[in-house]
Motif scaffolding. Structure first.
Motif, PDB file in Angstrom:
ATOM      1  N   PRO A  45       0.817  -1.214   0.000  1.00 14.69           N
ATOM      2  CA  PRO A  45       0.000   0.000   0.000  1.00 14.69           C
ATOM      3  C   PRO A  45       0.853   1.267   0.000  1.00 14.69           C
ATOM      4  N   VAL A  46       0.385   2.284  -0.727  1.00 19.69           N
ATOM      5  CA  VAL A  46       1.038   3.586  -0.749  1.00 19.69           C
ATOM      6  C   VAL A  46      -0.047   4.650  -0.595  1.00 19.69           C
ATOM      7  N   ALA A  47       0.096   5.519   0.406  1.00 22.63           N
ATOM      8  CA  ALA A  47      -0.922   6.525   0.694  1.00 22.63           C
ATOM      9  C   ALA A  47      -0.645   7.837  -0.036  1.00 22.63           C
ATOM     10  N   SER A  48      -1.729   8.526  -0.396  1.00 21.38           N
ATOM     11  CA  SER A  48      -1.646   9.862  -0.983  1.00 21.38           C
ATOM     12  C   SER A  48      -2.692  10.726  -0.283  1.00 21.38           C
ATOM     13  N   THR A  49      -2.420  12.039  -0.171  1.00 21.65           N
ATOM     14  CA  THR A  49      -3.292  12.931   0.590  1.00 21.65           C
ATOM     15  C   THR A  49      -3.903  13.983  -0.319  1.00 21.65           C
ATOM     16  N   CYS A  50      -5.196  14.204  -0.139  1.00 19.81           N
ATOM     17  CA  CYS A  50      -5.885  15.254  -0.888  1.00 19.81           C
ATOM     18  C   CYS A  50      -5.406  16.610  -0.395  1.00 19.81           C
ATOM     19  N   ASN A  51      -4.928  17.443  -1.312  1.00 21.12           N
ATOM     20  CA  ASN A  51      -4.422  18.769  -0.964  1.00 21.12           C
ATOM     21  C   ASN A  51      -5.086  19.819  -1.839  1.00 21.12           C
ATOM     22  N   ASP A  52      -6.151  20.407  -1.291  1.00 25.36           N
ATOM     23  CA  ASP A  52      -6.859  21.511  -1.958  1.00 25.36           C
ATOM     24  C   ASP A  52      -7.181  21.186  -3.419  1.00 25.36           C
ATOM     25  N   GLY A  53      -7.856  20.065  -3.622  1.00 21.98           N
ATOM     26  CA  GLY A  53      -8.330  19.697  -4.956  1.00 21.98           C
ATOM     27  C   GLY A  53      -7.380  18.828  -5.749  1.00 21.98           C
ATOM     28  N   THR A  54      -6.196  18.547  -5.218  1.00 20.21           N
ATOM     29  CA  THR A  54      -5.217  17.742  -5.947  1.00 20.21           C
ATOM     30  C   THR A  54      -4.898  16.468  -5.173  1.00 20.21           C
ATOM     31  N   LEU A  55      -5.080  15.343  -5.823  1.00 17.04           N
ATOM     32  CA  LEU A  55      -4.713  14.045  -5.253  1.00 17.04           C
ATOM     33  C   LEU A  55      -3.747  13.386  -6.232  1.00 17.04           C
ATOM     34  N   THR A  56      -2.482  13.317  -5.851  1.00 16.93           N
ATOM     35  CA  THR A  56      -1.447  12.796  -6.732  1.00 16.93           C
ATOM     36  C   THR A  56      -1.383  11.279  -6.643  1.00 16.93           C
ATOM     37  N   LEU A  57      -1.391  10.620  -7.815  1.00 18.09           N
ATOM     38  CA  LEU A  57      -1.263   9.162  -7.832  1.00 18.09           C
ATOM     39  C   LEU A  57       0.186   8.776  -7.559  1.00 18.09           C
ATOM     40  N   PRO A  58       0.428   7.733  -6.748  1.00 23.14           N
ATOM     41  CA  PRO A  58       1.805   7.264  -6.527  1.00 23.14           C
ATOM     42  C   PRO A  58       2.459   6.857  -7.844  1.00 23.14           C
ATOM     43  N   GLU A  59       3.750   7.132  -7.977  1.00 19.36           N
ATOM     44  CA  GLU A  59       4.461   6.798  -9.212  1.00 19.36           C
ATOM     45  C   GLU A  59       4.432   5.303  -9.506  1.00 19.36           C
ATOM     46  N   CYS A  60       4.377   4.492  -8.441  1.00 15.49           N
ATOM     47  CA  CYS A  60       4.416   3.038  -8.649  1.00 15.49           C
ATOM     48  C   CYS A  60       3.071   2.457  -9.069  1.00 15.49           C
ATOM     49  N   PHE A  61       2.005   3.276  -8.969  1.00 18.97           N
ATOM     50  CA  PHE A  61       0.665   2.738  -9.269  1.00 18.97           C
ATOM     51  C   PHE A  61       0.477   2.572 -10.772  1.00 18.97           C
ATOM     52  N   GLU A  62      -0.009   1.385 -11.170  1.00 17.66           N
ATOM     53  CA  GLU A  62      -0.319   1.099 -12.574  1.00 17.66           C
ATOM     54  C   GLU A  62      -1.780   0.689 -12.665  1.00 17.66           C
ATOM     55  N   GLU A  63      -2.539   1.508 -13.366  1.00 21.98           N
ATOM     56  CA  GLU A  63      -3.963   1.181 -13.504  1.00 21.98           C
ATOM     57  C   GLU A  63      -4.125  -0.050 -14.401  1.00 21.98           C
ATOM     58  N   PRO A  64      -4.878  -1.071 -13.950  1.00 23.91           N
ATOM     59  CA  PRO A  64      -5.016  -2.302 -14.752  1.00 23.91           C
ATOM     60  C   PRO A  64      -5.853  -2.063 -16.002  1.00 23.91           C
ATOM     61  N   GLY A  65      -5.604  -2.907 -17.011  1.00 15.36           N
ATOM     62  CA  GLY A  65      -6.404  -2.853 -18.214  1.00 15.36           C
ATOM     63  C   GLY A  65      -7.807  -3.374 -17.949  1.00 15.36           C
TER      64      GLY A  65
END
Length: 363
Positions: A311-331
């Motif tokens: 697991p890798v966490a990301s935090t919502c910051n005033d309208g922006t939620l950055t995806l972790p670099e390691c995340f790969e969206e599945p087909g």
């Protein structure tokens, strides 16, 4: 001429006898030995008794005599003189962690912090008997006269005060008779022994309060406001207030800092599983797709070497939620037909986020 020759011969013989006599120089001694009675030269066979100086302790009680040998060398001695010690004053022990004693002749120099005056000696020496020449001094706070009240106003001490003087560091607040405001609000007893001079009481007003983006004033008459009057803000739905909700008209005629309304975020993936609010869910089940400012979203990445997910966490910051670099969206095919192979479903390399999990299949 014979008597003259005989006289010269006697002089040479006498000189030779005196200068060829064997002797030892001053014996080498360790630190702390009393050298006040030692001579520069000693005859063969002559002895010297060593003693420690005042303030030093001998290492042995056995005889400590040295003798000048025919080889013009001194016999050995195992005498060692250790300096006596004085206990470090308890208030100072925190400054030298692990030590409670200091050796004879140590000198302590004392100073007081700004705003304090010394009562006692500013220097103390460790004496031969293991005591200090002077006790630690006391640092007494500087005294100031009582503050003067401003014209058309008063002062209020931070703490209850009944003395006829004040001490360094003591503070107070100046107040003026409404609707006037003091030109400055705080006073104190200063390090130089003087109290802050009183402020001037004057008329002050703040401009009509302004709104904030994505928020509103909860209730206020749209007019100028006087000193210490307040206005309260709130945010639109799903926006998070960052800062103090209530602002105040200050003595400078300006409002204190307005709060900011921070925007929510969307989780910008079409396929995958996340953890949000301690719940593990497929992205299609996040309805509405909205995360508030400051909230955390956990994404799942894959360790391709170990073949496990993490697991890798990301935090919502005033309208922006950055995806972790390691995340790969599945087909689409992998997400629909082989969901159990996704990083969120395979064995975890690290700890899972706490809270209950959902096992619903992806849509």
């Amino acid at each position: 001429m014979a008597p003259l020759a005989l006289l010269l011969l006697c002089q040479v013989t006498l000189y030779t006898t005196v200068t060829s006599k064997k002797a030892c120089g001053r014996p080498p001694v360790p630190d702390g030995v009393d050298v006040s009675s030692l001579k520069s030269m000693y005859d063969v066979g002559e002895e010297v008794t060593l003693a420690c100086e005042q303030g030093y302790t001998p290492s042995t009680t056995a005889p400590r005599k040295l003798a000048c040998t025919p080889a013009q060398e001194w016999t050995a001695s195992d005498l060692a003189c250790t300096p006596r010690t004085c206990p470090i004053p308890r208030p100072l022990q925190a400054l030298v962690p692990g030590r409670t004693q200091v050796p004879f002749k140590t000198v302590l120099n004392y100073t007081c912090d700004e705003g304090y005056v010394m009562n006692g000696a500013n220097e103390s020496s460790c004496l031969a008997d293991g005591t200090w020449s002077h006790p630690p001094p006391l640092c007494k706070a500087v005294n100031c006269a009582l503050p003067k009240a401003p014209r058309d106003g008063r002062f209020v001490f931070d703490k209850t005060h009944t003395a006829t003087t004040t001490m360094y560091g003591q503070g107070w607040t100046y107040e003026c008779n409404p609707p006037k405001a003091p030109s400055f609000e705080r006073g104190e007893c200063k390090a130089d022994g003087t109290a802050t001079e009183p402020p001037v009481c004057r008329d002050v007003s703040c401009s009509i309060p302004e709104g904030i983006p994505n928020g509103f004033i909860t209730f206020a008459v749209m007019r100028t406001h006087g000193y210490k009057e307040t206005v309260r803000y709130a945010c639109n739905d799903h926006y998070v207030l960052d800062g103090q909700a209530e602002i105040q008209c200050s003595n400078t005629g300006n409002w204190s800092t307005k709060p900011v309304c921070r925007a929510p975020c969307s989780v910008n993936i079409k396929r995958g599983r996340i953890s949000y609010n301690a719940r593990k869910l497929w992205i299609a089940d996040l309805k509405p797709n909205r995360v508030l400012h400051g909230e955390h979203v956990v994404f799942y990445c894959k360790n391709k070497v170990e073949k496990c997910g993490y697991p890798v966490a990301s935090t919502c910051n005033d309208g922006t939620l950055t995806l972790p670099e390691c995340f790969e969206e599945p087909g689409k095919v992998e997400y629909t037909l082989r969901p159990k192979t996704l990083p969120s479903e395979i064995t975890m390399c690290g700890p899972l986020p706490s809270g209950p999990s959902s096992s619903a299949a992806p849509a």
